[in-house]
Write an enzyme that holds these catalytic residues in place. Structure first.
Site, mmCIF file in Angstrom:
data_model
loop_
_atom_site.group_PDB
_atom_site.id
_atom_site.type_symbol
_atom_site.label_atom_id
_atom_site.label_comp_id
_atom_site.label_asym_id
_atom_site.label_seq_id
_atom_site.Cartn_x
_atom_site.Cartn_y
_atom_site.Cartn_z
ATOM 1 N N LYS A 3 -104.556 18.096 -127.382
ATOM 2 C CA LYS A 3 -103.507 17.213 -126.880
ATOM 3 C C LYS A 3 -102.488 16.842 -127.957
ATOM 4 C CE LYS A 3 -106.336 15.247 -123.205
ATOM 5 N NZ LYS A 3 -106.919 14.014 -122.588
ATOM 6 N N THR A 86 -89.461 29.071 -110.863
ATOM 7 C CA THR A 86 -89.251 28.695 -112.259
ATOM 8 C C THR A 86 -88.949 27.205 -112.382
ATOM 9 O OG1 THR A 86 -88.323 30.906 -112.653
ATOM 10 C CG2 THR A 86 -87.964 29.254 -114.357
ATOM 11 N N GLY A 88 -89.987 25.021 -110.255
ATOM 12 C CA GLY A 88 -91.115 24.262 -109.736
ATOM 13 C C GLY A 88 -90.676 23.377 -108.586
ATOM 14 N N GLU A 112 -73.340 41.768 -90.648
ATOM 15 C CA GLU A 112 -72.993 43.188 -90.796
ATOM 16 C C GLU A 112 -74.216 44.066 -90.561
ATOM 17 O OE1 GLU A 112 -70.675 44.561 -94.043
ATOM 18 O OE2 GLU A 112 -69.171 42.981 -93.858
ATOM 19 N N ARG A 125 -77.114 58.220 -90.604
ATOM 20 C CA ARG A 125 -75.675 58.492 -90.732
ATOM 21 C C ARG A 125 -75.271 58.943 -92.131
ATOM 22 N NH1 ARG A 125 -72.514 53.429 -88.478
ATOM 23 N NH2 ARG A 125 -70.758 54.828 -88.828
#
Length: 276
Positions: A3, A86, A88, A112, A125
């Site tokens: 810590k 990222t 959060g 579209e 196509r």
């Protein structure tokens, strides 16, 4: 568990770096895709102004447009979700713009024509109707780039990954053409084609973006070798890193898409509607 250890920014965490590099690679790759397509349109304008034949370039432009629309919109939305991760939980709040970007960007996959429509347009196509001419032009361009070996040994692995992905993409197209040709014998074959059109579109986007990222990385490698300095160094290093990351983490997925395309069968179309 200490810590008392000094705190670090989140970019010290491996998964955050993975996510950020994924976003960087897609963002730069898709920007290159749009600019590449625009450059083809510029070439068309120049040739037509000079009275020259631009048919082949028109075909290439037509081939690229559904990739720009379908792949760009799907991956853009996907990477915004990565960006939210990222941030959060904070990113879900209106205090940050990302939540609005995600909502706004979703429409891009719809208007579209949905991505599925773009996929059908791309295959029927832009490839079948064109008899594969534009696709062959693009494939040859990629093969010529790979043959030169631009970028040296540092990019050798990425070039190999792109070469493999290009072969797998050709195999997906081949499988779909075979199914389309055999439709006269069994109508289910056209359903198999339909089940693979979106897969083909997205896999094509991966290959083209992988190619464009590698081209940028090759230029970056040349700049570094020529003695780039200052802020240019990390900028060029980032270009190389993005191309290598994409090649190692995204392009292998084209092999998976090939395996899936080759294993598609039409039983899904026999399923009772109530089962859905």
């Amino acid at each position: 568990m200490d810590k008392a250890a000094p705190k670090v920014t989140i970019t010290h965490h491996p998964d955050v770096r993975r996510s950020l590099m994924t976003q960087k690679a897609y963002a730069e790759g898709m920007r290159s895709l749009v600019l590449y397509t625009a450059s083809v349109q510029d070439e068309i304008a120049i040739k037509e102004a000079a009275g020259e034949d631009a048919k082949a370039l028109h075909g290439l432009n037509d081939l690229l447009l559904p990739i720009v629309k379908g792949y760009g919109s799907e991956k853009g939305y996907e990477q915004l979700a990565q960006s939210l991760q990222t941030f959060g939980g904070s990113g879900f709040l209106q205090e940050y713009p990302i939540e609005q970007y995600i909502r706004d960007a979703k429409i891009d996959t719809l208007y579209e024509g949905t991505t599925a429509i773009q996929g059908q347009d791309f295959f029927f196509r832009k490839i079948v109707r064109d008899q594969g001419a534009a696709l062959n032009t693009l494939s040859e361009e990629i093969k010529k780039f790979l043959a030169v070996g631009t970028g040296g040994e540092e990019l050798a692995g990425a070039r190999d990954a792109l070469a493999k992905a290009a072969v797998d993409l050709e195999a997906i197209v081949g499988t779909m053409i075979t199914d389309l040709t055999a439709t006269g014998e069994d109508v289910k074959n056209i359903y198999k084609v339909g089940l693979n059109t979106t897969r083909l579109l997205l896999a094509s986007g991966d290959v083209v973006v992988g190619y464009l990222l590698l081209k940028s990385a090759a230029v970056a490698a040349e700049k570094l070798a020529a003695g780039a300095s200052g802020k240019d160094v990390p900028f060029y290093q980032g270009k190389i890193a993005a191309a290598k990351f994409f090649a190692a983490n995204v392009l292998p997925g084209v092999s998976t898409e090939r395996a899936l395309a080759e294993s598609v069968e039409g039983s899904l179309m026999d399923l009772d509607e109530a089962a859905f």
